[in-house]
Design an enzyme around this catalytic site. Sequence first.
Site, PDB file in Angstrom:
ATOM      1  N   LYS A  50      30.539  44.384  30.550  1.00 46.75           N
ATOM      2  CA  LYS A  50      31.593  43.666  31.260  1.00 46.75           C
ATOM      3  C   LYS A  50      31.253  43.572  32.745  1.00 46.75           C
ATOM      4  O   LYS A  50      30.799  44.527  33.341  1.00 46.75           O
ATOM      5  CB  LYS A  50      32.933  44.373  31.071  1.00 46.75           C
ATOM      6  CG  LYS A  50      33.313  44.506  29.598  1.00 46.75           C
ATOM      7  CD  LYS A  50      34.571  45.310  29.408  1.00 46.75           C
ATOM      8  CE  LYS A  50      34.340  46.737  29.876  1.00 46.75           C
ATOM      9  NZ  LYS A  50      35.445  47.641  29.557  1.00 46.75           N
ATOM     10  N   THR A  88      45.336  46.022  37.518  1.00 45.01           N
ATOM     11  CA  THR A  88      44.192  46.028  36.617  1.00 45.01           C
ATOM     12  C   THR A  88      44.145  47.266  35.729  1.00 45.01           C
ATOM     13  O   THR A  88      43.173  47.451  35.002  1.00 45.01           O
ATOM     14  CB  THR A  88      42.887  45.955  37.432  1.00 45.01           C
ATOM     15  OG1 THR A  88      42.844  47.071  38.326  1.00 45.01           O
ATOM     16  CG2 THR A  88      42.800  44.655  38.206  1.00 45.01           C
ATOM     17  N   GLY A  90      44.211  49.436  32.750  1.00 41.68           N
ATOM     18  CA  GLY A  90      44.164  49.203  31.313  1.00 41.68           C
ATOM     19  C   GLY A  90      43.360  47.996  30.887  1.00 41.68           C
ATOM     20  O   GLY A  90      43.393  47.624  29.708  1.00 41.68           O
ATOM     21  N   THR A  91      42.600  47.393  31.798  1.00 47.66           N
ATOM     22  CA  THR A  91      41.864  46.184  31.415  1.00 47.66           C
ATOM     23  C   THR A  91      40.828  46.465  30.326  1.00 47.66           C
ATOM     24  O   THR A  91      40.703  45.696  29.377  1.00 47.66           O
ATOM     25  CB  THR A  91      41.172  45.538  32.629  1.00 47.66           C
ATOM     26  OG1 THR A  91      40.369  46.514  33.287  1.00 47.66           O
ATOM     27  CG2 THR A  91      42.190  44.968  33.594  1.00 47.66           C
ATOM     28  N   GLY A  92      40.085  47.552  30.466  1.00 47.72           N
ATOM     29  CA  GLY A  92      39.051  47.856  29.466  1.00 47.72           C
ATOM     30  C   GLY A  92      39.635  48.144  28.106  1.00 47.72           C
ATOM     31  O   GLY A  92      39.127  47.665  27.080  1.00 47.72           O
ATOM     32  N   CYS A  93      40.696  48.929  28.073  1.00 51.28           N
ATOM     33  CA  CYS A  93      41.358  49.245  26.793  1.00 51.28           C
ATOM     34  C   CYS A  93      41.979  48.002  26.176  1.00 51.28           C
ATOM     35  O   CYS A  93      41.926  47.811  24.955  1.00 51.28           O
ATOM     36  CB  CYS A  93      42.423  50.319  27.005  1.00 51.28           C
ATOM     37  SG  CYS A  93      41.755  51.913  27.488  1.00 51.28           S
TER      38      CYS A  93
END
Length: 145
Positions: A50, A88, A90-93
């Site tokens: 990412k 932002t 929690g974006t990865g989860c």
Amino acid sequence: VGRLLPLARVITPNIPEAEALLGEPVRSEAEQEAAALALAERLGCAVLVKGGHGVADANDVLVESAVDDEGAPRVTWLRAPRVKTGNTHGTGCTLSSAIACGLAEGLALPEAVSRAKAYLTGALSSGLDLGHGSGPVDHMWRHRA
């Protein structure tokens, strides 16, 4: 790492995580793609590196463990402008969960990743502003009037 990650269908490291896994810096899109290729080869699963922590926009690169007609791993770039927001958390989860949902629906990996990225972009763009500091993305953005 060597025992668990090969069991995954896809892993989704951000740039700092890819750097930690490889022990090498990732400072350009060429290095981001090289990192995804190296991780996919080492771990035997698809890799989405990412680009949210990257050098430019929020451009992600997907390397599939499947190969193309010439025997090379399939590489797909998913490009999007960076959303300017402080929310932002929690974006990865959110992205990895949305990818898992697409895969559970039977989508091919590139389509699952593309739809998940579009969902996350909407969640970031909605303007939800809760609490102090880095607030959460808006998971319900599609349902707001």
